[in-house]
Design a protein around this motif. Structure first.
Motif, PDB file in Angstrom:
ATOM      1  N   MET A  62       0.836  -1.202   0.000  1.00 36.73           N
ATOM      2  CA  MET A  62       0.000   0.000   0.000  1.00 36.73           C
ATOM      3  C   MET A  62       0.871   1.252   0.000  1.00 36.73           C
ATOM      4  O   MET A  62       1.984   1.268   0.529  1.00 36.73           O
ATOM      5  N   ILE A  63       0.347   2.292  -0.632  1.00 36.14           N
ATOM      6  CA  ILE A  63       1.071   3.554  -0.800  1.00 36.14           C
ATOM      7  C   ILE A  63       0.262   4.661  -0.131  1.00 36.14           C
ATOM      8  O   ILE A  63      -0.864   4.943  -0.536  1.00 36.14           O
ATOM      9  N   ASP A  64       0.839   5.283   0.891  1.00 38.82           N
ATOM     10  CA  ASP A  64       0.152   6.341   1.629  1.00 38.82           C
ATOM     11  C   ASP A  64       0.764   7.678   1.222  1.00 38.82           C
ATOM     12  O   ASP A  64       1.879   8.009   1.624  1.00 38.82           O
ATOM     13  N   VAL A  65       0.015   8.453   0.441  1.00 36.52           N
ATOM     14  CA  VAL A  65       0.539   9.722  -0.057  1.00 36.52           C
ATOM     15  C   VAL A  65       0.262  10.880   0.892  1.00 36.52           C
ATOM     16  O   VAL A  65       0.636  12.023   0.595  1.00 36.52           O
ATOM     17  N   HIS A  66      -0.370  10.579   2.043  1.00 38.88           N
ATOM     18  CA  HIS A  66      -0.728  11.652   2.975  1.00 38.88           C
ATOM     19  C   HIS A  66      -0.621  11.120   4.397  1.00 38.88           C
ATOM     20  O   HIS A  66      -1.583  10.629   4.957  1.00 38.88           O
ATOM     21  N   ILE A  67       0.564  11.239   4.962  1.00 41.20           N
ATOM     22  CA  ILE A  67       0.808  10.766   6.326  1.00 41.20           C
ATOM     23  C   ILE A  67       1.793  11.696   7.013  1.00 41.20           C
ATOM     24  O   ILE A  67       2.881  11.962   6.497  1.00 41.20           O
ATOM     25  N   THR A 344      -5.766   1.578  -2.822  1.00 42.93           N
ATOM     26  CA  THR A 344      -4.693   1.617  -1.825  1.00 42.93           C
ATOM     27  C   THR A 344      -3.305   1.562  -2.444  1.00 42.93           C
ATOM     28  O   THR A 344      -2.322   1.874  -1.769  1.00 42.93           O
ATOM     29  N   SER A 345      -3.200   1.169  -3.707  1.00 42.01           N
ATOM     30  CA  SER A 345      -1.877   0.955  -4.296  1.00 42.01           C
ATOM     31  C   SER A 345      -1.736   1.542  -5.698  1.00 42.01           C
ATOM     32  O   SER A 345      -1.004   2.499  -5.925  1.00 42.01           O
ATOM     33  N   LYS A 346      -2.460   0.955  -6.651  1.00 38.32           N
ATOM     34  CA  LYS A 346      -2.235   1.295  -8.058  1.00 38.32           C
ATOM     35  C   LYS A 346      -2.465   2.773  -8.351  1.00 38.32           C
ATOM     36  O   LYS A 346      -1.672   3.404  -9.068  1.00 38.32           O
ATOM     37  N   ASN A 347      -3.544   3.339  -7.823  1.00 37.53           N
ATOM     38  CA  ASN A 347      -3.892   4.713  -8.194  1.00 37.53           C
ATOM     39  C   ASN A 347      -2.862   5.724  -7.700  1.00 37.53           C
ATOM     40  O   ASN A 347      -2.553   6.695  -8.392  1.00 37.53           O
TER      41      ASN A 347
END
Length: 397
Positions: A62-67, A344-347
Motif C-alpha cells: 500500500m502507498i500512503d501519499v498523505h501521512i 490503496t496501491s495502483k492509483n
C-alpha cells in the motif's frame, strides 16, 4: 533473502486475481508470477520456497501519499530518527511506500523538515517503507477551512517561496496541497503543473466554478474529500461537489468512519469509481500509541480511541492504518478486493507517475503484503526484504 518463491497463494491485482499461484522474487523485484502447479513440476532447488496460509491473499504494497506521522514520530520533527521510525513502523499496516507530509508551520520549520527529507534516501532502511518524496500540505490555505492547520502560519501562494523549498528538499516535493483562492492568478498552480508535481485543492472555500478553472490550470486532485472544504450545498456547490463531478480530478478519502460517514464514502465511490479514488491515513504521531495528549504542528492534540482532536473539538489528523482503511472501504462501499487494492496501491503509483509500484506483475518492485481475509497483515515485504511479520507467524518453507 534475495531469491524466494511464495507458493500456492492467491494473488490480487486491480485487474484480477490468480488462485493457486506462485510469485518468484529475485533481487527485490518480482521475477515471475504463474501457476503454482507448473513451478512445482519444474522445480527450483536453488530457491527458497515459502508456503502461505489458506486464509491469506497477496496484495500489492500500500502507498500512503498523505501521512504526517506514527509511533511518536512526525515529519515535522525534522530528524533522521523520525523518518526512520515512520519507515520502519508502516510495514506493520501493509504500507510499503509513502510521501512524508508536512503541515502548515513557520517557514523555517518547514525548511528544516524538507532538508531532513532530502537527506533521508541515503539512510533509507532496507526493511522499511520507501519514502517516495514529500507532500507539502500548506501553508497556502484559507483560514475559514483551516481545520487543524495552524492559522497563524497561513499565507498566500508564493512561487518563489516554493522554489526555495523545492531546493531545500533537493527536488523531492512531489505533491502540493493548496487552496486555489490563495493563488488568485494560479501562478503557482501553473508552475507546479509544468514541473509535473501533483497539485491538490485543500483547506479551501472555493466555489465550483473556481475549482473547475483551477483544474484547467493544473489542479488534478482533491485532498481528504469532504474535510476542510466548501461542501455539497444544493444552491452553492463547492469544492466537494467539484471533486465528485469534475472528470479532471481524482480524490482521496480518510475511511476511518470518523472523518467521513460511511454513506458519504459510498456515495463518493459510486460517483468517482475505483479508478479515481485513493485511500490515505492522514495519521499523526499518536498512531500506534495510547490515549493521551500529543503535538501536531505545535498544537496540543487529545486522542480518545480513534479520534484525535484539538481543544476546540476540531478533528486533527487520524489514527487510521492503511489495512484498516482497505477493510473499511470494502465494508462501506461493497467494493471488491480488486477495487480496494486499486485505491490503496495502483492509483497512488499512477498519480505519481511510478511504473515500478502498485501491482504484482513481473518487473515490479517486490512490495507485497500477505493479508489475512479479516484484513490483518500477516507479512510485508518492501522491495523484496521482509519488513514485518505478525507475531506468532512462522515461515513454512
Amino acid at each position: 533473502m534475495d531469491d524466494f518463491i511464495l507458493r500456492d497463494v492467491t494473488v490480487i491485482n486491480p485487474d484480477g486475481r490468480w488462485e493457486h499461484a506462485y510469485v518468484h522474487v529475485k533481487n527485490g523485484v518480482i521475477a515471475a508470477v504463474g501457476d503454482d502447479q507448473g513451478v512445482r513440476a519444474a522445480g527450483t532447488p536453488e530457491t527458497v520456497e515459502i508456503e502461505t496460509g489458506a486464509d491469506e491473499v497477496l496484495v500489492p504494497g500500500m502507498i500512503d501519499v498523505h501521512i504526517h506521522g506514527t509511533n511518536n514520530a512526525d515529519v515535522m520533527d525534522g530528524t533522521p530518527e523520525a523518518l526512520r521510525n515512520i519507515s520502519e513502523t508502516l510495514p506493520s499496516e501493509g504500507t510499503t511506500s509513502f510521501l512524508a507530509t508536512t503541515i502548515t508551520q513557520h517557514n523555517d520549520a518547514i525548511t528544516r523538515a524538507l532538508e531532513n527529507a532530502a537527506a533521508f534516501p541515503a539512510d533509507q532502511p532496507e526493511a522499511g517503507a520507501e519514502m517516495l518524496g514529500v507532500h507539502l500540505e500548506g501553508p497556502f490555505f484559507t483560514a475559514e477551512k483551516a481545520g487543524a492547520q495552524p492559522k497563524e502560519h497561513l499565507q498566500k501562494a508564493d512561487p518563489a517561496l516554493f522554489q526555495q523549498w523545492q531546493e531545500a528538499a533537493d527536488g523531492l516535493i512531489k505533491w502540493v496541497s493548496l487552496a486555489p483562492e490563495q493563488d488568485p492568478d494560479h501562478a503557482l498552480i501553473r508552475y507546479l503543473s509544468q514541473c509535473g508535481i501533483v497539485t491538490a485543492a485543500a483547506h479551501s472555500d472555493a466555489g465550483l466554478e473556481e475549482v473547475d478553472q483551477a483544474a484547467v490550470d493544473g489542479v488534478s486532485h482533491v485532498t481528504h474529500l469532504f474535510n476542510g472544504m466548501s461542501g455539497l450545498h444544493h444552491r452553492d456547490p463547492g469544492l466537494a461537489s467539484a471533486a465528485l463531478l469534475n472528470k479532471r480530478l481524482t480524490t482521496e478519502v480518510i475511511a476511518d468512519g470518523v472523518h467521513v460517514h460511511p454513506a458519504m464514502v459510498n456515495m463518493a465511490f459510486r460517483l468517482k469509481g475505483a479508478a479515481d479514488m485513493l485511500l490515505i491515513t492522514d495519521s499523526i504521531r499518536a498512531k500506534c500509541l495510547q490515549n493521551g495528549t500529543y503535538d501536531l504542528g505545535g498544537q496540543s492534540v487529545t486522542v480518545e480511541g480513534n479520534r484525535p482532536y484539538l481543544e476546540d473539538g476540531t478533528i486533527a489528523g487520524s489514527m487510521l492504518k492503511m489495512n484498516e482503511a482497505l477493510r473499511n472501504m470494502m465494508d462501506f462501499t461493497g467494493c471488491t478486493l480488486e477495487e480496494a487494492v486499486a485505491v490503496t496501491s495502483k492509483n497512488a503509483a499512477a498519480k505519481l507517475g511510478l511504473t515500478r509500484k502498485g501491482t504484482l506483475h513481473p518487473g515490479m518492485d517486490a512490495d507485497m503484503v500477505l493479508l489475512k481475509r479479516n484484513g490483518d497483515v500477516s507479512r510485508t515485504w518492501c522491495r523484496g526484504t521482509l519488513a514485518y511479520q505478525q507475531e506468532g507467524t512462522a515461515w513454512k518453507s
